[in-house]
Write an enzyme that holds these catalytic residues in place. Structure first.
Site: not given
Ligand code: TYM
Length: 334
Positions: A116, A198, A201
């Site tokens: 990032k 991956k 968006k």
């Molecule tokens: P985020 O918002 O990027 O994604 C949310 C969830 O979706 C999964 N994910 C994917 N899984 C498979 N293939 C993909 N292309 C893909 N893109 C996203 C992510 O692995 C995630 O499970 N930091 C976290 C949000 C967060 C969080 C937490 C999660 C904040 N606090 C506490 C768990 C526990 C995040 O940015 O996920």
């Protein structure tokens, strides 16, 4: 007879963009399957989103729409605690404490920070750097046994475990040490137009959003990149045919079929048949979700009520942990 205490599960998604197929298959679908066996907490990680600049009106809108989409994906608010992160101040409060128990060096090694800060080189803010600490606070406040996430979040759950272990080694057993729970299929869905990256968006052309119309979904799958070897054969080879492997993985996760079963189903048929078939499976899986989410999005009063109740239940659990932490570190209590 006393009921056995259920294990606890917690996870979250940033409302930084519309939910997509990666979020659904890598995360939400697995959450919805678990409700009977676990006590579940799921939230919208809005505090995390501002590490990157957001349009305030859009963020507000997505924060409520994402709740409608969670519910439409099968997360019943009566059985799961659904809440917005910024409604529970304990997240920010614990994050500050944990900041003082997290090392500069370990945060510097986080892959997501490196990615990032390369992508947003004009806004490498302190929040982007300490993001994993807030995520550790999100998790540890609820003392969960498991954190179901996609593969890309595994490193963040691991640093959360390290921080918790460090804190516990000084103050005793304050935090439960959580395990990441990564699905066998669907944990990493790649972009349809860029199968090396991956699904995200930020590449909307290769990203299937939960609210996409059936025609948009079909078009995206028709255009999906397969492979350049002109073999035109549905065969699982992640190394040499990543686009095909990704489509097979999506199809397997949605239909429950195994890879050999899929190879047999499309034997001799080529991508011209395979790609639309995967598209159709996605259209059918997402149709009820989209329709239900559209209905719920119109009922703001209901969604607000869910958020209010969710924040109340979440705060009760979170504040218990926060009080314990404040006491342990020596903050004077009245
Ligand atoms: P985020 O918002 O990027 O994604 C949310 C969830 O979706 C999964 N994910 C994917 N899984 C498979 N293939 C993909 N292309 C893909 N893109 C996203 C992510 O692995 C995630 O499970 N930091 C976290 C949000 C967060 C969080 C937490 C999660 C904040 N606090 C506490 C768990 C526990 C995040 O940015 O996920």
């Amino acid at each position: 007879m006393e009921e056995l205490q259920k294990k606890r599960m917690l996870s979250g998604i940033q409302p930084s963009g519309d939910l997509h197929l990666g979020n659904y298959l890598g995360a939400i679908k697995n959450w919805a399957d678990r409700v009977n066996d676990y006590e579940c907490f799921y939230f919208m990680a809005d505090l995390h989103t501002i590490t990157v600049r957001q349009d305030p009106a859009e963020l507000r809108k997505r924060s409520i729409n994402q709740l409608a989409q969670y519910i439409a994906c099968g997360l019943d608010p009566e059985q799961n605690v659904l809440f917005l992160q910024s409604h529970v101040p304990a997240h920010s409060q614990l994050a500050w404490v944990l900041n003082c128990y997290t090392m500069f060096g370990e945060l510097s090694r986080m892959t997501q920070f490196k990615d990032k800060s390369a992508k947003y080189e004009n806004n490498i803010n302190a929040g982007l750097f300490t993001y994993p600490v807030l995520m550790a606070a999100d998790i540890l406040l609820y003392q969960p046994d498991y954190v179901p996430v996609g593969e890309d979040q595994k490193q963040h759950v691991e640093i959360c475990r390290d921080i918790a272990q460090r804190f516990n080694s000084i103050y005793g057993d304050v935090f439960k040490i959580p395990e990441p729970l990564i699905a066998k299929t669907g944990a990493r869905i790649y972009g349809l137009s860029t199968p090396g990256d991956k699904m995200s968006k930020s590449v909307p052309d290769g990203c299937v959003f939960l609210m996409d119309s059936p025609d948009d979904i079909r078009r995206k799958f028709k255009r999906a990149v397969t492979d350049s070897d002109r073999e035109n054969c549905v065969r699982y080879d992640k190394e040499n045919k990543p686009g095909v492997a990704n489509l097979m993985n999506i199809y397997a996760t949605l239909t429950g079929k195994t890879i050999p079963e899929i190879e047999a189903e499309f034997a001799g048929q080529g991508y011209g048949v395979f790609k639309p078939a995967v598209g159709e499976a996605v259209v059918e899986a997402l149709r009820p979700i989209r329709e239900e989410a559209e209905r719920l999005m119109k009922d703001k009063a209901y969604l607000n009520e869910v958020y209010l109740k969710g924040a109340e239940k979440a705060s009760y659990v979170a504040n218990k942990t926060l009080r314990k932490v404040y006491k342990k570190v020596g903050f004077y209590q009245i």
